[in-house]
Design a protein around this motif. Structure first.
Motif, PDB file in Angstrom:
ATOM      1  N   GLN A 233       0.830  -1.221   0.000  1.00  0.00           N
ATOM      2  CA  GLN A 233       0.000   0.000   0.000  1.00  0.00           C
ATOM      3  C   GLN A 233       0.855   1.256   0.000  1.00  0.00           C
ATOM      4  O   GLN A 233       0.472   2.289  -0.526  1.00  0.00           O
ATOM      5  CB  GLN A 233      -0.863   0.060   1.272  1.00  0.00           C
ATOM      6  CG  GLN A 233      -2.092  -0.785   1.258  1.00  0.00           C
ATOM      7  CD  GLN A 233      -2.868  -0.598   2.563  1.00  0.00           C
ATOM      8  OE1 GLN A 233      -3.566   0.369   2.734  1.00  0.00           O
ATOM      9  NE2 GLN A 233      -2.714  -1.543   3.476  1.00  0.00           N
ATOM     10  N   ASN A 345      -0.094   4.166  -4.557  1.00  0.00           N
ATOM     11  CA  ASN A 345      -0.185   4.050  -6.022  1.00  0.00           C
ATOM     12  C   ASN A 345      -1.192   5.011  -6.640  1.00  0.00           C
ATOM     13  O   ASN A 345      -1.226   5.171  -7.845  1.00  0.00           O
ATOM     14  CB  ASN A 345      -0.435   2.596  -6.455  1.00  0.00           C
ATOM     15  CG  ASN A 345      -1.804   2.096  -6.046  1.00  0.00           C
ATOM     16  OD1 ASN A 345      -2.567   2.798  -5.382  1.00  0.00           O
ATOM     17  ND2 ASN A 345      -2.133   0.877  -6.440  1.00  0.00           N
ATOM     18  N   LYS A 401      -6.311  -0.098   2.758  1.00  0.00           N
ATOM     19  CA  LYS A 401      -6.696  -0.978   1.650  1.00  0.00           C
ATOM     20  C   LYS A 401      -5.942  -2.292   1.791  1.00  0.00           C
ATOM     21  O   LYS A 401      -4.738  -2.273   2.027  1.00  0.00           O
ATOM     22  CB  LYS A 401      -6.355  -0.333   0.302  1.00  0.00           C
ATOM     23  CG  LYS A 401      -7.069   0.985   0.079  1.00  0.00           C
ATOM     24  CD  LYS A 401      -6.637   1.616  -1.246  1.00  0.00           C
ATOM     25  CE  LYS A 401      -7.198   3.007  -1.403  1.00  0.00           C
ATOM     26  NZ  LYS A 401      -6.284   4.069  -0.901  1.00  0.00           N
ATOM     27  N   GLU A 402      -6.665  -3.366   1.664  1.00  0.00           N
ATOM     28  CA  GLU A 402      -5.971  -4.659   1.693  1.00  0.00           C
ATOM     29  C   GLU A 402      -5.049  -4.684   0.494  1.00  0.00           C
ATOM     30  O   GLU A 402      -5.457  -4.376  -0.621  1.00  0.00           O
ATOM     31  CB  GLU A 402      -6.979  -5.812   1.605  1.00  0.00           C
ATOM     32  CG  GLU A 402      -7.951  -5.884   2.781  1.00  0.00           C
ATOM     33  CD  GLU A 402      -7.266  -6.065   4.145  1.00  0.00           C
ATOM     34  OE1 GLU A 402      -6.178  -6.680   4.181  1.00  0.00           O
ATOM     35  OE2 GLU A 402      -7.801  -5.592   5.158  1.00  0.00           O
ATOM     36  N   SER A 403      -3.773  -5.058   0.727  1.00  0.00           N
ATOM     37  CA  SER A 403      -2.898  -4.991  -0.446  1.00  0.00           C
ATOM     38  C   SER A 403      -2.842  -6.338  -1.152  1.00  0.00           C
ATOM     39  O   SER A 403      -2.914  -7.392  -0.552  1.00  0.00           O
ATOM     40  CB  SER A 403      -1.520  -4.437  -0.094  1.00  0.00           C
ATOM     41  OG  SER A 403      -0.843  -5.316   0.729  1.00  0.00           O
TER      42      SER A 403
HETATM   43  C1  NAG Z   1      -3.540   0.340  -5.990  1.00  0.00           C
HETATM   44  O1  NAG Z   1      -3.405  -0.678  -5.029  1.00  0.00           O
HETATM   45  C2  NAG Z   1      -4.626  -1.208  -4.577  1.00  0.00           C
HETATM   46  C3  NAG Z   1      -4.278  -2.187  -3.472  1.00  0.00           C
HETATM   47  O2  NAG Z   1      -3.591  -1.575  -2.443  1.00  0.00           O
HETATM   48  C4  NAG Z   1      -5.354  -1.854  -5.722  1.00  0.00           C
HETATM   49  O3  NAG Z   1      -6.587  -2.349  -5.273  1.00  0.00           O
HETATM   50  C5  NAG Z   1      -5.558  -0.831  -6.831  1.00  0.00           C
HETATM   51  O4  NAG Z   1      -6.121  -1.444  -7.942  1.00  0.00           O
HETATM   52  C6  NAG Z   1      -4.252  -0.192  -7.222  1.00  0.00           C
HETATM   53  N1  NAG Z   1      -4.524   0.898  -8.126  1.00  0.00           N
HETATM   54  C7  NAG Z   1      -3.802   1.130  -9.214  1.00  0.00           C
HETATM   55  C8  NAG Z   1      -4.187   2.310 -10.030  1.00  0.00           C
HETATM   56  O5  NAG Z   1      -2.875   0.401  -9.550  1.00  0.00           O
END
Ligand code: NAG
Ligand code: FAD
Ligand code: NAG
Ligand code: NAG
Length: 437
Positions: A233, A345, A401-403
């Motif tokens: 995360q 991200n 957010k669960e990673s």
């Molecule tokens: C960012 O990471 C989360 C999990 O932490 C994921 O659900 C999400 O899709 C990601 N978003 C992008 C734009 O990569």
């Protein structure tokens, strides 16, 4: 779970987020607050905000952060913060050689500024060199192909001095500070609870345990080591910073210049009159230091490992100077370093309880390199969470957010529109001498 006003509260990190949290908690009437900071002074050398200045600009592609920054700027104008806020304006451009992505991002920022009823009065379009020199006559370079806009609503804050001021204010309000040996947190201590586990406090490197009813982890780029549950995360990322040492006359001549930013080249600030340093930052995709086992990037342990300027960044900064302040283009660059922050991200902050810990520990992280402008108000995000019904973060984007365990490796964060270029691994750009440290 309500934490009562006299309960012990531990804040890990004496940087921007931790200090603001201490101030806001104290102003809400919490009386037993301790801040733990691993450096032996504040501003701490490890803080991303240990710096001469940070941009305070309110236009964001996302109106959520625009509204928040407008609130923050109002708070920057209150007595504690005002001495450190300088509303010099923000000259935001691309050069003629900018890639399409940079030009498109610029247009979205401009549209944001022009859309906002409070900001739009302050926005002037810059169609070319003549317009730019109207806004900042000191930019005597050729500014080849430059265009963009000038926003007088924005400016910068002296971040190091602002940290020092809030440190003194928090101390005056009775917040306790543990610095250096006593303040370096080795681990978060958990105990079993009725449902699962809960945080019981922290242990410092010198072996001491400090109990707490609530722990707030505001450790910047150091968060991943303390809260490995975050997984991917948050990753530690860095951009480089360098300075030109000016004469008194040069500093004086550049007084009042706006924050000058070409999205494809980087930015610089009004020189600091105390040190005569003109700070430059090339931005870009940034540098990470990934642990291959977990896919999570961590800041290096020592400051020396970050005390350099990558070659390509130096070239870019010299180009920026040549196009704007050409008499400085060949000067030595001093006080070079990589500055580490906590990146998510999607560039959203994380302000939430760790799941299943009986609301005993909050993570305040994910500043994503744009958090300092929130310094006067970021602590209120924590006090708001403490007052939230059911301990649920009402700002959905700031929730834990669960990673995804597979997310570690890919093209991480490259989709964030306001970053140009890919992240590179620190090991690939370190000068050979530094990498042996
Ligand atoms: C960012 O990471 C989360 C999990 O932490 C994921 O659900 C999400 O899709 C990601 N978003 C992008 C734009 O990569
Ligand atoms: C090059 C660069 C340019 C930037 N430009 C801007 C800008 O223009 N505008 C803007 O708004 N923001 C900008 N930022 C981002 C801004 O600096 C950060 O958002 C802000 O500093 C984040 O605050 P923080 O408290 O989360 O982290 P920090 O300020 O980094 O503080 C974290 C603190 O935690 C301490 N710590 C870590 N681990 C431990 C431990 N185990 N025990 C005790 N203490 C610990 C560290 O020593 C540090 O003092 C920039 C960042 C960088 C790197
Ligand atoms: C604050 O909390 C700590 C840890 O529980 C305790 O030792 C200390 O006495 C408290 N201080 C005050 C002023 O209540
Ligand atoms: C927390 O508990 C819920 C419900 O028991 C569970 O679904 C979830 O996976 C847990 N989360 C973590 C991070 O342990």
């Amino acid at each position: 779970m309500g934490v009562s006003k006299s309960d012990a509260i531990v804040i890990v990190g004496g940087g921007a987020f931790g200090l603001s949290t201490a101030l806001h908690l104290s102003r809400k009437g919490y009386t037993n607050i301790s801040v733990f900071e691993k450096d032996d002074h504040i501003p701490p050398r490890f803080s991303a905000a240990n710096d001469l200045n940070k941009i305070v600009r309110a236009e964001y592609e996302d109106p959520f952060y625009t509204d928040l920054t407008i609130k923050a700027i109002a708070a920057w104008k209150t007595p504690l913060f005002a001495p450190h806020f300088h509303q010099t304006g923000f000259l935001h451009c691309v050069s003629g050689a900018a890639p399409k992505k940079a030009a498109e991002t610029l247009q979205r920022f401009r549209a944001s500024a022009e859309r906002n009823p409070q900001m739009k009065l302050h926005v002037v379009p810059l169609e070319g060199v003549e317009d730019i020199r109207q806004a900042a006559w000191q930019l005597t370079g050729q500014l080849p192909g430059w265009y963009g806009y000038f926003n007088r609503f924005d400016g910068y804050a002296h971040s190091g001095n602002a940290l020092a001021a809030v440190y003194r204010a928090a101390q005056a309000e009775g917040v306790r500070f543990f610095l250096g040996e006593q303040g370096a947190v080795d681990e978060i201590v958990y105990v079993s609870a009725l449902t699962g586990r809960k945080c019981a406090g922290i242990r410092t490197k010198n072996g001491r345990f400090h109990p707490s009813a609530l722990t707030v982890v505001a450790a910047g780029a150091g968060v991943g080591r303390l809260v490995p549950q975050l997984g991917t995360q948050v990753v530690a990322k860095s951009w480089s910073v360098a300075h030109v040492h000016l004469t008194d006359e040069e500093t004086s001549a550049l007084r009042g210049i706006p924050v000058t930013y070409a999205r494809d080249l980087g930015f610089f600030f009004e020189p600091d009159p105390k040190t005569n340093l003109l700070k430059l930052c090339p931005m870009g995709g940034g540098y990470i230091n990934t642990d291959p086992k977990t896919g999570v990037s961590h800041a290096p342990d020592t400051l020396q490992e970050s005390a350099f300027l990558p070659e390509d960044d130096e070239k870019q900064l010299r180009k920026l100077l040549a196009q704007t302040l050409p008499t400085l283009a060949d000067r030595p660059l001093v006080k070079k370093s990589l500055c580490w922050f906590a990146d998510t991200n999607d560039s959203d902050f994380i302000v939430d309880y760790l799941p299943n810990m009986s609301s005993s520990i909050i993570v305040l992280s994910g500043d994503s390199g744009h958090g300092f402008k929130m310094f006067p108000i970021v602590g209120s995000f924590v006090t708001d969470l403490l007052e939230a019904p059911d301990d649920k973060q009402s700002v959905v984007r700031w929730r834990w957010k669960e990673s995804d365990p597979d997310a570690g490796k890919g093209d991480w964060g490259g989709d964030v529109s306001w970053r140009l270029g890919e992240s590179k691994e620190l090991s690939a750009i370190m000068p050979p001498k530094a990498s042996k440290l």
